[in-house]
Motif scaffolding. Structure first.
Motif, PDB file in Angstrom:
ATOM      1  N   GLU A  19       0.882  -1.401  -4.859  1.00 22.69           N
ATOM      2  CA  GLU A  19       1.924  -0.723  -5.621  1.00 22.69           C
ATOM      3  C   GLU A  19       3.400  -1.482  -5.413  1.00 22.69           C
ATOM      4  OE1 GLU A  19       1.301   1.780  -7.689  1.00 22.69           O
ATOM      5  OE2 GLU A  19      -1.070   1.590  -7.427  1.00 22.69           O
ATOM      6  N   ALA A  20       3.846  -2.146  -6.918  1.00 25.95           N
ATOM      7  CA  ALA A  20       5.848  -2.394  -6.986  1.00 25.95           C
ATOM      8  C   ALA A  20       6.134  -1.428  -6.281  1.00 25.95           C
ATOM      9  CB  ALA A  20       5.882  -2.553  -7.922  1.00 25.95           C
ATOM     10  N   PRO A  21       6.785  -2.213  -5.064  1.00 21.40           N
ATOM     11  CA  PRO A  21       8.152  -1.240  -4.575  1.00 21.40           C
ATOM     12  C   PRO A  21       8.993  -0.309  -5.422  1.00 21.40           C
ATOM     13  CG  PRO A  21       8.326  -2.866  -3.919  1.00 21.40           C
ATOM     14  CD  PRO A  21       7.206  -3.134  -4.611  1.00 21.40           C
ATOM     15  N   SER A  62       7.114 -12.218  -3.103  1.00 20.09           N
ATOM     16  CA  SER A  62       7.199 -11.386  -2.311  1.00 20.09           C
ATOM     17  C   SER A  62       7.402 -11.481  -0.767  1.00 20.09           C
ATOM     18  CB  SER A  62       6.198 -10.025  -2.275  1.00 20.09           C
ATOM     19  OG  SER A  62       5.065 -11.277  -1.807  1.00 20.09           O
ATOM     20  N   TYR A  63       8.217 -10.894   0.390  1.00 15.08           N
ATOM     21  CA  TYR A  63       8.672 -11.571   1.236  1.00 15.08           C
ATOM     22  C   TYR A  63       7.983 -10.104   2.552  1.00 15.08           C
ATOM     23  CZ  TYR A  63      11.841 -14.091  -1.171  1.00 15.08           C
ATOM     24  OH  TYR A  63      12.258 -14.799  -1.934  1.00 15.08           O
ATOM     25  N   ILE A  64       7.002 -10.591   3.048  1.00 13.38           N
ATOM     26  CA  ILE A  64       6.578 -10.000   4.626  1.00 13.38           C
ATOM     27  C   ILE A  64       6.561 -10.693   5.076  1.00 13.38           C
ATOM     28  CG2 ILE A  64       3.844  -9.286   4.814  1.00 13.38           C
ATOM     29  CD1 ILE A  64       3.429  -9.593   2.021  1.00 13.38           C
ATOM     30  N   ARG A  65       7.795  -9.485   6.545  1.00 14.32           N
ATOM     31  CA  ARG A  65       7.427  -9.852   7.438  1.00 14.32           C
ATOM     32  C   ARG A  65       6.104  -9.953   8.184  1.00 14.32           C
ATOM     33  NH1 ARG A  65      12.852 -11.583   8.140  1.00 14.32           N
ATOM     34  NH2 ARG A  65      14.454 -10.540   7.679  1.00 14.32           N
ATOM     35  N   PRO A  66       6.057 -10.537   9.777  1.00 14.11           N
ATOM     36  CA  PRO A  66       5.352 -11.088  10.111  1.00 14.11           C
ATOM     37  C   PRO A  66       4.572  -9.117  11.108  1.00 14.11           C
ATOM     38  CG  PRO A  66       6.446 -12.970  10.327  1.00 14.11           C
ATOM     39  CD  PRO A  66       6.936 -11.844   9.724  1.00 14.11           C
ATOM     40  N   ARG A 114       2.238  -3.684   4.513  1.00 14.72           N
ATOM     41  CA  ARG A 114       2.946  -2.655   5.601  1.00 14.72           C
ATOM     42  C   ARG A 114       3.881  -1.793   4.933  1.00 14.72           C
ATOM     43  NH1 ARG A 114       2.746  -2.861  10.656  1.00 14.72           N
ATOM     44  NH2 ARG A 114       0.426  -2.545  11.114  1.00 14.72           N
ATOM     45  N   ASP A 115       4.290  -3.393   4.349  1.00 17.35           N
ATOM     46  CA  ASP A 115       5.734  -3.037   3.723  1.00 17.35           C
ATOM     47  C   ASP A 115       6.231  -4.510   3.188  1.00 17.35           C
ATOM     48  OD1 ASP A 115       8.559  -2.113   2.862  1.00 17.35           O
ATOM     49  OD2 ASP A 115       8.717  -3.111   5.239  1.00 17.35           O
ATOM     50  N   PHE A 116       6.568  -4.739   2.219  1.00 14.26           N
ATOM     51  CA  PHE A 116       7.197  -6.097   1.699  1.00 14.26           C
ATOM     52  C   PHE A 116       8.185  -6.081   0.467  1.00 14.26           C
ATOM     53  CE2 PHE A 116       5.353  -5.856  -2.834  1.00 14.26           C
ATOM     54  CZ  PHE A 116       4.796  -4.461  -2.966  1.00 14.26           C
TER      55      PHE A 116
END
Ligand code: ADP
Ligand code: MG
Length: 350
Positions: free
Chosen positions: A261-263, A275-279, A346-348
C-alpha cells in the motif's frame, strides 16, 4: 549564555558559493550539530559565527543584537578545533590559565583567582591530576579535554567546536562525545558542534542542522531527522538505507514482485518512484506467507553484538538488500549463509 541567529548569510570564494542565504536559530543553552559531508560549508559557517570570516550578505545576531561587525574578541566565543595546538612548552595548568593571563591589566584576575579558576576547570574536565604535565605527555583525548578547558577559561557564552574529536580513534571519540554531552548539561553554554559523522551528531546534539552544498537540507532533533528525513539526501546521509526502484499506481507501490500500500503522504499519482527502506525496518521469515514478501538469498551474515547485519540478494532482480535483526530473531530462525528467506518492509518512504 546566548541565543544565536544566522540570518540570510551567504559566502562566495572567488566564483564558488560556499553558503547560500542560510537562516538558522539556535536557542540559548542548546547544543546544535552542523552535520554535512566534507565541503558542505560547515567550517565556513562556524568561522562566520565566530567572526573569523565576514559574510558577504546577512547577519549574525547574538541575543537579539547584531554582531556582524564585531571582532571575534568582542563576541564572547570559545573554540575547539580538530588540531588545537596547545602550547607545547607550557604545562596543562599554564595552557588553561593562558587566556586569563593575557587579558588587559584591568580585566586580568589576580594570581590566586586564576589558580582557583584553573582548578575548577581541571575538575570539570576530570583532569586534576594532570595539571603539571606537558601536552606531549598526554593522549589525544586528554589534549582535546584540555583544549576545551582552555576555551572555557575565559567564560565564553558560546562554544564553537569544529570536528573536535575528528583526529581520535573511534572508541575515544565515542567516550569523549558522551563526556561532552554531560559537560554541556552541567555547564551553562550554547554550543555549535561541527561534524561529518552522522552517529556523532545523532548521539550528542539537541538538534541537528544538515548542510549540503552550502544549503540547509533539514533542521530537527535527532529523532525528527532520522525518522522523518525531509528528502533523499537526508535519508541517505543519516544511516544505511536500501533503495528500491519501482512504480506507484492507484495507491499501490510495486517494487519488482513486491506489492505494498502506498504511504499516505505519497498521494495517488502514477509514477516511477524510488523507495527508501532502513535495514531495521525489514521483517524476515522462512516461509513465503503470500503477497507482500520477496524472496532473497542470504550471502553475508555479521553476527557480532546484539544486532545482526545480513546482506541478501533478491531473487527477482538481483538487487542487494541490507537487513538488521536482533540476535534473538537471528537465533530463533537459525539463519545461515546461502539460505533463501522472505522479506517484507515494515516501514518505507517514497
Ligand atoms: P566543510 O567544513 O563542510 O568541509 P568548508 O566550509 O571548509 O566545508 O568549505 C566549503 C567550501 O568552500 C569548500 O568547497 C571549500 O573548498 C571552499 N572554501 C572554504 N574556504 C575557502 C577559502 N578560504 N578560499 C576558497 N575556497 C574556500
Ligand atoms: Mg570543515
Amino acid at each position: 549564555i546566548m541565543s544565536i541567529e544566522v540570518s540570510q548569510v551567504s559566502k562566495t570564494f572567488d566564483t564558488f558559493t560556499a553558503l547560500h542565504e542560510l537562516n538558522l536559530k539556535i536557542h540559548t543553552g542548546e547544543l546544535v550539530a552542523l552535520l554535512g559531508p566534507s565541503g558542505s560549508g560547515k567550517t565556513t559557517l562556524l568561522r562566520i559565527i565566530a567572526g573569523l570570516e565576514p559574510p558577504d550578505t546577512g547577519s549574525i545576531i547574538f541575543d537579539g543584537e547584531d554582531n556582524t561587525e564585531k571582532s571575534t574578541q568582542d563576541r564572547k566565543v570559545g573554540f575547539v578545533f580538530q588540531h588545537y595546538a596547545l602550547f607545547k612548552n607550557m604545562t596543562v595548568f599554564e595552557n588553561i590559565a593562558f587566556g586569563l593571563k593575557v587579558r588587559p591589566a584591568k580585566l586580568r584576575p589576580g594570581k590566586e583567582v586564576i589558580r582557583q579558576k584553573v582548578q575548577e576547570l581541571l575538575a570539570l574536565v576530570k583532569m586534576e591530576e594532570l595539571a603539571n604535565r606537558y601536552p606531549a605527555q598526554l593522549s589525544g583525548g586528554q589534549r582535546q579535554r584540555i583544549a576545551l578547558a582552555r576555551a572555557l577559561a575565559v567564560e565564553p557564552k558560546v562554544l564553537l567546536l569544529d570536528e573536535p574529536f575528528g583526529a581520535l580513534d573511534a572508541k575515544v571519540r565515542k567516550d569523549l562525545r558522551r563526556w561532552l554531552r554531560k559537560l554541556h548539561n552541567e555547564y551553562p553554554i550554547t554550543s555549535v558542534f561541527v561534524t561529518h559523522d552522522q552517529e556523532e551528531a545523532l548521539d550528542v546534539a539537541d538538534r541537528i542542522v544538515i548542510l549540503n552544498e552550502g544549503k540547509i537540507e533539514q533542521i530537527g532533533t535527532p529523532e525528527e531527522v532520522y525518522d522523518n528525513p525531509a528528502n533523499p539526501f537526508v535519508y541517505n546521509f543519516l544511516g544505511n538505507v536500501n533503495l528500491f526502484h519501482g512504480r506507484m499506481h492507484d495507491g499501490k507501490v510495486e517494487l519488482g514482485s513486491l506489492q505494498l500500500e502506498a504511504p499516505e503522504h505519497a498521494g495517488i499519482g502514477n509514477a516511477d518512484i524510488v523507495s527508501y527502506i532502513r535495514p531495521h525496518d525489514i521483517e524476515i521469515c522462512l516461509e513465503d506467507e503470500g503477497k507482500g514478501f520477496i524472496a532473497a538469498e542470504i550471502f553475508f551474515i555479521r553476527a557480532v553484538g546484539p544486532i545482526v547485519n545480513l546482506e541478501l540478494k533478491r531473487l527477482d532482480n538481483d538487487e542487494y538488500i541490507e537487513v538488521e535483526i536482533s540476535k534473538e530473531v537471528y537465533r530463533s530462525l537459525q539463519l545461515k549463509a546461502k539460505q533463501n528467506v522472505y522479506l517484507r518492509p515494515r516501514d518505507f518512504k517514497v
